[in-house]
Write a protein that holds these residues in place. Sequence first.
Motif, PDB file in Angstrom:
ATOM      1  N   TYR A  27      -2.153  -8.017   0.124  1.00 34.78           N
ATOM      2  CA  TYR A  27      -2.711  -6.849  -0.569  1.00 34.78           C
ATOM      3  C   TYR A  27      -4.173  -7.039  -0.972  1.00 34.78           C
ATOM      4  O   TYR A  27      -4.986  -6.119  -0.788  1.00 34.78           O
ATOM      5  N   LEU A  30      -6.038  -6.493   2.135  1.00 35.48           N
ATOM      6  CA  LEU A  30      -6.122  -5.073   2.472  1.00 35.48           C
ATOM      7  C   LEU A  30      -7.272  -4.400   1.724  1.00 35.48           C
ATOM      8  O   LEU A  30      -8.028  -3.606   2.296  1.00 35.48           O
ATOM      9  N   PHE A  42      -7.980  -4.743   8.440  1.00 31.20           N
ATOM     10  CA  PHE A  42      -6.998  -3.951   7.700  1.00 31.20           C
ATOM     11  C   PHE A  42      -5.677  -3.904   8.457  1.00 31.20           C
ATOM     12  O   PHE A  42      -4.594  -4.040   7.865  1.00 31.20           O
ATOM     13  N   ALA A  46      -2.241  -5.316   7.012  1.00 31.75           N
ATOM     14  CA  ALA A  46      -1.132  -4.376   6.859  1.00 31.75           C
ATOM     15  C   ALA A  46       0.097  -4.854   7.612  1.00 31.75           C
ATOM     16  O   ALA A  46       1.233  -4.773   7.104  1.00 31.75           O
ATOM     17  N   THR A  49       1.835  -7.570   5.625  1.00 31.54           N
ATOM     18  CA  THR A  49       2.598  -7.074   4.468  1.00 31.54           C
ATOM     19  C   THR A  49       3.859  -6.341   4.893  1.00 31.54           C
ATOM     20  O   THR A  49       4.914  -6.487   4.272  1.00 31.54           O
ATOM     21  N   TYR A  50       3.764  -5.542   5.962  1.00 28.97           N
ATOM     22  CA  TYR A  50       4.956  -4.845   6.464  1.00 28.97           C
ATOM     23  C   TYR A  50       6.026  -5.852   6.901  1.00 28.97           C
ATOM     24  O   TYR A  50       7.204  -5.741   6.520  1.00 28.97           O
ATOM     25  N   ARG A  77       4.641  -1.030  -3.827  1.00 28.93           N
ATOM     26  CA  ARG A  77       3.910  -1.778  -2.792  1.00 28.93           C
ATOM     27  C   ARG A  77       3.496  -0.859  -1.643  1.00 28.93           C
ATOM     28  O   ARG A  77       2.373  -0.956  -1.130  1.00 28.93           O
ATOM     29  N   PHE A  78       4.394   0.023  -1.234  1.00 30.21           N
ATOM     30  CA  PHE A  78       4.054   0.948  -0.151  1.00 30.21           C
ATOM     31  C   PHE A  78       2.993   1.953  -0.611  1.00 30.21           C
ATOM     32  O   PHE A  78       2.087   2.295   0.152  1.00 30.21           O
ATOM     33  N   ARG A  81      -0.456   0.360  -0.588  1.00 35.24           N
ATOM     34  CA  ARG A  81      -0.990   0.241   0.782  1.00 35.24           C
ATOM     35  C   ARG A  81      -1.502   1.599   1.274  1.00 35.24           C
ATOM     36  O   ARG A  81      -2.550   1.687   1.922  1.00 35.24           O
ATOM     37  N   GLU A  82      -0.794   2.670   0.962  1.00 34.28           N
ATOM     38  CA  GLU A  82      -1.229   4.006   1.386  1.00 34.28           C
ATOM     39  C   GLU A  82      -2.517   4.436   0.672  1.00 34.28           C
ATOM     40  O   GLU A  82      -3.403   5.062   1.278  1.00 34.28           O
ATOM     41  N   LEU A  84      -4.780   2.372  -0.268  1.00 31.55           N
ATOM     42  CA  LEU A  84      -5.842   1.586   0.368  1.00 31.55           C
ATOM     43  C   LEU A  84      -6.227   2.176   1.725  1.00 31.55           C
ATOM     44  O   LEU A  84      -7.375   2.036   2.167  1.00 31.55           O
ATOM     45  N   VAL A 169       0.232   5.555   9.145  1.00 31.73           N
ATOM     46  CA  VAL A 169      -0.777   4.509   8.930  1.00 31.73           C
ATOM     47  C   VAL A 169      -1.400   4.083  10.257  1.00 31.73           C
ATOM     48  O   VAL A 169      -2.630   3.961  10.378  1.00 31.73           O
TER      49      VAL A 169
END
Length: 677
Positions: A27, A30, A42, A46, A49-50, A77-78, A81-82, A84, A169
């Motif tokens: 994160y 990211l 990125f 990503a 993390t996924y 967490r999701f 990320r969105e 970002l 994404v």
Amino acid sequence: MISTAIRVARVGSPAELAAAVLMMLGYPCLMVAALVPSVPAFAVAAAVTYLADHYLHHRGSYLINRLGKVRAGVSIRFLVRELLVLLLLARADLSRSMIFYAAIACFIAFYGFQAPHGALTTLIRNRRRMPVATRNVDLASRIPIPDAPPRFLLERSTEKMLHLDLAAVIGILITVETGSTAYGMTGVGITLGLALLYVVALAPFVRGRRIPPDAETVLAATDAWLREYRPQTLLYFSGSKDSAYQVNMWLETMEQLETRPLIVLRERVILQNLAPTTVPVICVPGGIHLMNLDLRTVRVALYAANVGKNIHLLRVPTMKHVFIGHGDSDKIASVNPFSKAYDEVWVAGRAGRDRYAIADVGVRDEDIVEVGRPQLAPIESGVRGPAGGVPTILYAPTWEGWDDDPGNTSLLLAGENIVRALVSAEPPVRVLYKPHPFTGTRSEEAKAAHERITALVEAAAVERASDPRFLGDADEQTRAKADLARIEARLAELAGPGGEKGDEAEATRDGVVDLERHEETAKLRTEWNDAYWRSFGVGEHRVITGAEPRLYDCFNVSDGMVSDISSVVSDFIASGKPYAVTDSAELGAEEFKRQNTAVRAAVILTNSAEELGQLLDAVRDPAADPLAGERAELKRYLLGPDEPPSIEQFNTATADLAVKAETRNAGQKRQAATART
């Protein structure tokens, strides 16, 4: 250091720890990549993390639960990320473009779908949770129980729903890199379309015939079955997941009763871990539901553990209540003062009766009945010659217990000394190490000792693998391994469609045992046990954990045993073979024997294990065994006479107590009739 980190993070392995570290580091990476901005960086962060998140969910890591407790749950967490992704769009000078607004709208709408999705999955699970769950009880002919939803819809449903944002994404990242809006818009459409489809797919399972009947209907059907079946003897059990073995050990005995048996469980997790049986089983989590079950025909209730929930059945006066326990040892649990709450206490032999007399905890001698130990029937008695000339010594320590008494287990102070002495013994012996299933659950020190002992045994096994004296018949081992593969494949086939149910409701509907399948499974497990011991050399050391091979199977292939004060010792005495017990609390041999009946015919070990030679001498030369006569006498004292067989004694005690219950109930009816007149 790694083991400390694993313990602090509450993960199960170095791989889980690595995944957790990568996810946490992903994160910040990211954010840096979004600020730079760098699409490739990125994308890599990503992806990490996924994948790490998915791996931890797939492994069922406890860390996932802990993150939720500190407001870093999967949804957060999701969402981060969105956000970002939006930051990346802004830093790429796309904050005024159509894709930026589409991304915002997509993520808002996507989270809008989370509410109906979560509501539907929760509602489905709640409506399909039965007030009672059963096995070998025919409820299907009385009430309609529909099929469970497809497993993929409900299994890890939150994680699956959230991962649908992946299409959006990816599309947005390609748009930032190429400048083509089409990719981002396509990804957005795919994400929202799949989210809508997921919600639509769940909707039919919360209405009409897709849901089981309500609790009142299910309970009425259960009572109708009980009135038809008319159970007479009931085994009652409550406990944690790890205590399932305590009820499993009584299943075969229940199957051999001469009265109609019934098993009542209080926790769903016990039902999930219950071994296969032909006896009807009813799991009733709710105390009020249990109190309202129609158990009027039950005359004898058997209790395998002293737990608080026993009171829910002990309150019923029309049946007689018996504590049968889940083992026979000199531990304080074997003379629990709570035992006086029962009408009778059944013990194996005279030793159990004397224990209560010495403890003076309020259990009257006339309420104690000696019934032997019917579970010990599979144990082969009599000293045998070592297979292949190499004696087998079983080391079966008990666990650390609930307190820090050094006498609880030999693992901490003596375990490594015992194993080192055994693996280096001359003439050589084979070591089987089978720890208690609770080992390490309370004490990190005990867990570490177990791991060190496991490493010792495995290292000795590797060293011995190159010694031709211990290799055995390679062709026979190859055939045995082929037999194992064949048997395991057939067992998996038998367990497949008949054992894997969609959920609790479906398992209740279809959980009536197929007798032919059950008998074939029992036969195959016997064949599996035989093939297992033939599949490796007679001198090969082994660490044995899990349910198979069973402890009694280990008894039968062993020539001697080392253990602690527990029911394992009392059970092994049924074999008549030499054994040693560790005085971990260093009471001294005489005091140790005075306090613990089961060690009176044992070789007493100090924590240094220097006395192991006495056990090995008796194993190697039975004629020179000085304790053989004492073991035979102790066996009768602890476990009762061999004749009549224990199961006959058990059935007789059940029948006698049922008569007492009937007499009491008849007397109550006469008194009530007299009072009315």
